[in-house]
Design a protein around this motif. Structure first.
Motif, PDB file in Angstrom:
ATOM      1  N   MET A 255      54.713  38.983  34.994  1.00  0.00           N
ATOM      2  CA  MET A 255      54.448  38.307  36.257  1.00  0.00           C
ATOM      3  C   MET A 255      53.124  38.800  36.839  1.00  0.00           C
ATOM      4  N   LEU A 256      52.317  37.880  37.336  1.00  0.00           N
ATOM      5  CA  LEU A 256      51.057  38.223  37.999  1.00  0.00           C
ATOM      6  C   LEU A 256      51.187  37.998  39.498  1.00  0.00           C
ATOM      7  N   SER A 257      50.727  38.968  40.253  1.00  0.00           N
ATOM      8  CA  SER A 257      50.644  38.825  41.705  1.00  0.00           C
ATOM      9  C   SER A 257      49.194  38.518  42.032  1.00  0.00           C
ATOM     10  N   VAL A 258      48.934  37.280  42.454  1.00  0.00           N
ATOM     11  CA  VAL A 258      47.554  36.839  42.601  1.00  0.00           C
ATOM     12  C   VAL A 258      47.212  36.576  44.069  1.00  0.00           C
ATOM     13  N   THR A 259      45.920  36.646  44.355  1.00  0.00           N
ATOM     14  CA  THR A 259      45.431  36.295  45.686  1.00  0.00           C
ATOM     15  C   THR A 259      44.718  34.944  45.558  1.00  0.00           C
ATOM     16  N   THR A 260      43.562  34.811  46.149  1.00  0.00           N
ATOM     17  CA  THR A 260      42.838  33.540  46.059  1.00  0.00           C
ATOM     18  C   THR A 260      42.219  33.318  44.687  1.00  0.00           C
ATOM     19  N   THR A 261      42.479  34.247  43.762  1.00  0.00           N
ATOM     20  CA  THR A 261      42.003  34.068  42.381  1.00  0.00           C
ATOM     21  C   THR A 261      42.481  32.738  41.811  1.00  0.00           C
TER      22      THR A 261
ATOM     23  N   TYR B 147      55.865  31.718  43.220  1.00  0.00           N
ATOM     24  CA  TYR B 147      56.450  32.106  44.506  1.00  0.00           C
ATOM     25  C   TYR B 147      55.321  32.283  45.497  1.00  0.00           C
ATOM     26  N   GLN B 148      55.388  31.570  46.612  1.00  0.00           N
ATOM     27  CA  GLN B 148      54.351  31.679  47.626  1.00  0.00           C
ATOM     28  C   GLN B 148      54.927  32.345  48.874  1.00  0.00           C
ATOM     29  N   GLY B 149      54.188  33.358  49.364  1.00  0.00           N
ATOM     30  CA  GLY B 149      54.636  34.077  50.542  1.00  0.00           C
ATOM     31  C   GLY B 149      53.886  33.627  51.782  1.00  0.00           C
TER      32      GLY B 149
END
Length: 339
Positions: A317-323, A337-339
């Motif tokens: 699983m990748l936790s990404v930002t605006t990338t 999944y969007q927080g």
């Protein structure tokens, strides 16, 4: 087959003695590709090693770097205790109806015999055992983070006078309930705990060896009527919540199976059983050092000619930002999944 009553907690970490880390829990975690020590940066990159999989032999399933043995034992011990104990949010094995930490065998132990002698009439009246009393204080010690490897770094408790006021008050409450003279039990209790559960600094030690007493579906449990805390035995006859310490009910509140159906931890273990599964998560942002490598590992592509354990390096699983907005290749994405 006979019902299993206890699990030797030391065997979860060190099956072959304290000179290596090869316990049953360690081996199962290695099979899944999970670091037994945890997931902090220091635990994933121990000492001068590139990654944690370099310090384990995955064939013999044991730790190979002898410089890390003591630190690893303490770290895994702390992780076990963090799950067994806990004062908040009912996140501990006793509240979940799974079981509780117990001391080693008390038979023929002089310190335990002396404590038993002092409490004999109270134990008979309350229908509890000296083992119950000791397990109650083991829980109290665990709730106060009295073990090695924790970030709280507990101060030494070399004798009863070093105990914090809250714990001393619990002993005073027990003395009062047992109609004993104040000051009778403190030193006796400390020596009994030294014999079955703690070291010279008052820290719980798995290699005593401590045991995990397994709860079964038709076992009784006792819920404090004042604070609601769950107990899988009547302990010292008083609630182990140091802010409460009210008498526990003589009659059971119900059977453990009820807890299994209502507590989310035990529900996943006993009611809707799930096999353990690894979830290796990593960050992907503009500050990630090697974005290309991380993306490849997420797609199960390994270019390193000799990684220690390829299945360990792969990312689930990748936790990404605006990338995400710049059009990176995220492969066969299965969920967002969007927080």
């Amino acid at each position: 087959s006979p019902i299993q009553q206890y699990v030797d907690l030391n065997n979860l970490i060190c099956k072959s003695g304290q000179t290596t880390v090869d316990g049953e829990l360690v081996q199962k975690m290695l099979d899944l590709g999970i670091n037994p020590s945890g997931a902090t940066y220091a635990e994933l990159h121990p000492d001068n090693h590139d990654y944690w999989d370099e310090v384990y032999d995955f064939t013999q399933k044991r730790l190979t770097d002898t410089n890390l043995i003591t630190r690893t034992i303490n770290t895994i011990q702390a992780h076990i205790f963090e799950n067994c104990f806990g004062q908040y949010m009912k996140v501990n094995t006793e509240e979940a109806g799974l079981g509780y930490v117990a001391g080693c065998d008390v038979a023929n132990n002089n310190a335990v015999t002396q404590l038993h002698s002092s409490l004999q009439f109270y134990l008979t009246k309350e229908r509890i055992t000296i083992e119950n009393v000791l397990c109650a204080f083991i829980r109290i010690f665990g709730d106060k983070y009295r073990y090695s490897g924790t970030a709280f770094k507990p101060a030494p408790w070399a004798n009863f006078s070093n105990y914090v006021k809250e714990v001393q008050n619990a002993v005073s409450k027990l003395e009062s309930a047992a109609r004993l003279t104040a000051g009778t039990l403190g030193n006796q209790l400390h020596e009994a705990l030294r014999a079955v559960a703690i070291d010279q600094n008052g820290l719980l030690q798995i290699n005593k060896p401590l045991r995990f007493s397994l709860a079964h579906q038709d076992d009784d449990y006792y819920q404090c009527k004042h604070c609601g805390r769950i107990h899988l035995h009547r302990g010292m006859g008083l609630c182990t919540n140091l802010a409460c310490l009210k008498p526990l009910p003589i009659s059971s509140t119900g059977e453990v199976e009820t807890l299994w159906r209502s507590h989310y931890i035990s529900h996943d273990i006993y009611v809707e059983k799930h096999n353990p599964k690894r979830l290796h998560s990593e960050e992907l942002s503009g500050q990630t050092d090697n974005q290309t490598e991380r993306l490849l590992l997420f797609k199960d592509i390994i270019l390193d000619p000799s990684p220690a354990q390829p299945h360990v390096r792969k990312i689930d699983m990748l936790s990404v930002t605006t990338t995400m907005e710049v059009g990176v290749d995220i492969g066969s994405l299965q969920a967002i999944y969007q927080g």
